[in-house]
Structure formats: structure tokens, C-alpha cells
Design a protein around this motif. Sequence first.
Motif, PDB file in Angstrom:
ATOM      1  N   VAL A   1       0.833  -1.203   0.000  1.00 48.64           N
ATOM      2  CA  VAL A   1       0.000   0.000   0.000  1.00 48.64           C
ATOM      3  C   VAL A   1       0.868   1.253   0.000  1.00 48.64           C
ATOM      4  N   LYS A   2       1.941   1.262   0.782  1.00 52.15           N
ATOM      5  CA  LYS A   2       2.810   2.436   0.836  1.00 52.15           C
ATOM      6  C   LYS A   2       3.525   2.650  -0.495  1.00 52.15           C
ATOM      7  N   LYS A   3       3.962   1.566  -1.115  1.00 52.72           N
ATOM      8  CA  LYS A   3       4.620   1.692  -2.423  1.00 52.72           C
ATOM      9  C   LYS A   3       3.654   2.270  -3.457  1.00 52.72           C
ATOM     10  N   MET A   4       2.439   1.748  -3.490  1.00 49.66           N
ATOM     11  CA  MET A   4       1.455   2.240  -4.444  1.00 49.66           C
ATOM     12  C   MET A   4       1.084   3.689  -4.150  1.00 49.66           C
ATOM     13  N   THR A   5       1.012   4.041  -2.877  1.00 49.67           N
ATOM     14  CA  THR A   5       0.667   5.410  -2.499  1.00 49.67           C
ATOM     15  C   THR A   5       1.699   6.395  -3.037  1.00 49.67           C
TER      16      THR A   5
END
Length: 479
Positions: free
Chosen positions: A242-246
Motif C-alpha cells: 500500500v505504501k509503495k502504491m501510495t
Amino acid sequence: MRSLLITFVLLQSLFFLETNQVEAASPPNILFIFTDDQAPWALGQSGHPHAKTPNIDRIFQQGAYLVNSFTTTPVCSPSRASLVASRYGSELEITDWIHPRTEPNHGLKPDTVTWMKLLNESGYRTGLIGKWHLGLLDKHHPTQFGYDYFMGFRSGGNVPKDPTLEVNGKNTKLKGLLPDILVDDAIQFINKEQGTPFMLSLHFRAPHTRWLPVAEEDWAPFKDLDPQIPNPDYPDLNVKRVKKMTREYLASVASVDRNVGRLLQSLKQNQLDQNTIIIFSSDHGYNMGHNGIWHKGNGHWVLNKNPKPTPNIPAGQRPNMYDTSLKIPTAVLWPGVTQPNQMIKQTVSNLDWFPTLLEMAQTSKPDNLTIRGRSIVPLLKNEKQTEWDNDFYAEYSTKHQSKTHMRMYRTPEWKLIRDFLNPSRDELYHLTKDKDETNNLINSKDPQVIKIRNQLHQKILSQMKSIDDKVLLQQGQGT
């Protein structure tokens, strides 16, 4: 001689007065900026701690911010069809995104009346730059529905760098970043023939996946960022992903914002900013870990281990009608009409653009034409309303990754979602107490909750009947 001079001066003054009145009453230019997969939360204006959107924020701050703006279907093609025709996707036979391989002949019906067509017939120079996604065939081409000019791509997908775009009717491989290429062309369109009012639809593909690459200046603020995410404690959430995609998603949003800044500067340099209505909106919202999913109405779980599949819902899929999928970021900057920092809290939808744009452009609606939306001009003008219905109905029949017939009725307090193909997926949320939609009350034994559920169910059936929704008949839900 003196009397003749006075008469001449008076006549000249009247001439200039009449000329100015004509100019003041002339139709405004309209710039409709439309992003793809743009979440309302991914803006500095809405309070996101990491979003870099100063130029988009300026539109929201200098104009009217419509905080309760929704799409009728939270996926690309039916949302865009509702935008241009003010009809539900089920009425237009576009209920899910148009798949270029499995549905190469599908698209918007050629006899569909659009607001672009009406504006064009009333004297506007009209253009679409960017994404269409309402059919691949020539009979579905944007120029068949009211656009004088088209540069972009007919399908839904493209790449963020070195895209193939339709230029002068031919698919052409271009060099550069897609948002920059589209805005370069938009600036050229705006600068052409300034004596004629224009209506330009600028349809970015960003921030749709793939998000990268972007310009180095757009990536720099995010490449080493440890971002805050909305739901880090969701059970078994894949936080790292999720953090990478964010990071990548916000960089894509920043690439749009930088180009919006270029566009606003061009309007000002050409002295068009005071007679151009700027609309910013998107086709639907987006999830990024919200309720354990990412993507839009055809959402995907973003967990370390997916729930087991069901007959119509494969593992990894989470079709939904969450507000995070349905809500869209919307602002209108209308010089001389909207006020700085104006906040509009009434519920509006993409169905409303048809009558709104006609009124803005001083263009009448044909008799006997069915449209489902209502003009929001009175809201933009801050006129006192005798009444404004803030209930909202939406639909989504998924048919690609999953199979559903979701129908939703929302009031400011409650939301009911019925899946007529998969009744075990029905949901009921008390929005005023549960804005994040985490507590499904569909099986509540509370008499008051049951009463509300039944009332909303009847409202769904009534809406389905009013638009002759075939799902109602297929599922035997006529009463």
C-alpha cells in the motif's frame, strides 16, 4: 458645433456601452479538466498530508468546491457515458468498462444526444484531448458526438511515457510523458481562433495505473517518502505494498497538477482566464488500502492472503460501492459567478453536467429529450433553494473480473447496497456514525434499522423501475 460634438460623444458612448454589454453576455469558454481514477482524498485541498497539488488546489480555492460530488457508476466507461448523456449506464447499455479485446464492437450508441453536440451546434468550437473509452469503431468516434477536434486514444488504456495517440486521424507514436503531451496540445487548441468560444474536454489518463514513470520533479517528493496510509491496522493489510502504491499514485497526481499549472498560466497569458469557466472533476474515486482494498468499484483486495472466492467473485476481487469509489473531486471556477472558497454541500453527480453546461453556455435543451441530471448553476450562483434532494442512486453491474448487479441508494445518513446477483453481499451503513463504512448493519435485528433498510430497498426498486432497469425483471424483483 458644440452640440454636434456632444451628440457625437454621446453616440460613441452608447456604442461602446452596447458593445460591452454584448461582450459581457457572450457565451463563456469552458475548460473541462477530467482526470482518471482521481481520489478526492488525493489533494492538498482535502487535507492529504503528502499530496502536491498547488495548481489544482487553486481551482478549488478560487472557485466552488462541491464536496458531495458522486459518480453514478464507479468505473471508467459507464461513468463517462453518464457524463456526456445524463443517463444511467444501464440505459445506455454500458454497465462496465469497455474491454477492447472482448467487446471490440461495443460503444456509445450513435444516436445518443450529448451536451457536446448541442454546444457545437450553438456555435462552440469543441475538442476532446485525451481518453475517450466509449467505443473503438468509427461510429463511436468522439467527432460523431459533437467534438470538432480529437487528439488522444479511443480505448481505456495507454502508457505514461511514449504513448501511441490518434493525431489527425492516424495512430502515431509520440515521444514524451503523456500528461505533458496532452497539455501541449490543449494549449495549442486554446490559443487557436480566440474569437470563437471554445469548449475543451481535457481527459488525462493519470492517475490511472501504470503510475510511473513521471517527470523527475514529480517523483522527487515521493521516492523516499514513508507515507501515511488511511487504514494501517486493517486485518492482514499488505502495508508495504500500500505504501509503495501510495508513493507512485501521488507522483502521478503531481504530474497532472504540474500540467494543470501550465494550462492555467496559458489562459492567463492569453487573457482568457476571465471569460473561461474551469471545471475540475474525475470519472470516479479510488481506494488505497481503504477497507482493505485498492482500485475503484471493481476493487482488488490488498491483503497478505485473499479471502476465498465465491461463485461470482474470484479470489482477490472486491466489487464495491463504497463512498471512496463513488465520490469524485469536483470544483468549478466561474469568473464573476462563483466566489473564492465557496463550499457547496448539496449532493450532485456526473448526471448534472449536461443541464449545467447547457445553462452555462446559454444553450437550450431539445424538447422531449430525457436527461436524468439537474443544473447546479443555482448552487454555483448561491441562490436560495426552496428544496434540493440530497439522496443519490447509483448502479454497477460488473462483468469482467467478477459478476454482480449492485444497486445503491444513499441518503446523507444511510446507504443501502443490494447485489441482486449475490444477495449475501448486501450492505447497509449508517454514514453519520460510520463514514468509513466499516460496520455492515444489513443483518441487524434492530426494528428501526430494519425499517430503514426496507425503506431504502423500496427506493432502489423505484429507481430501477423509473429507468427500466432490466436487472429488475431478470431477478424477479418487480415489487
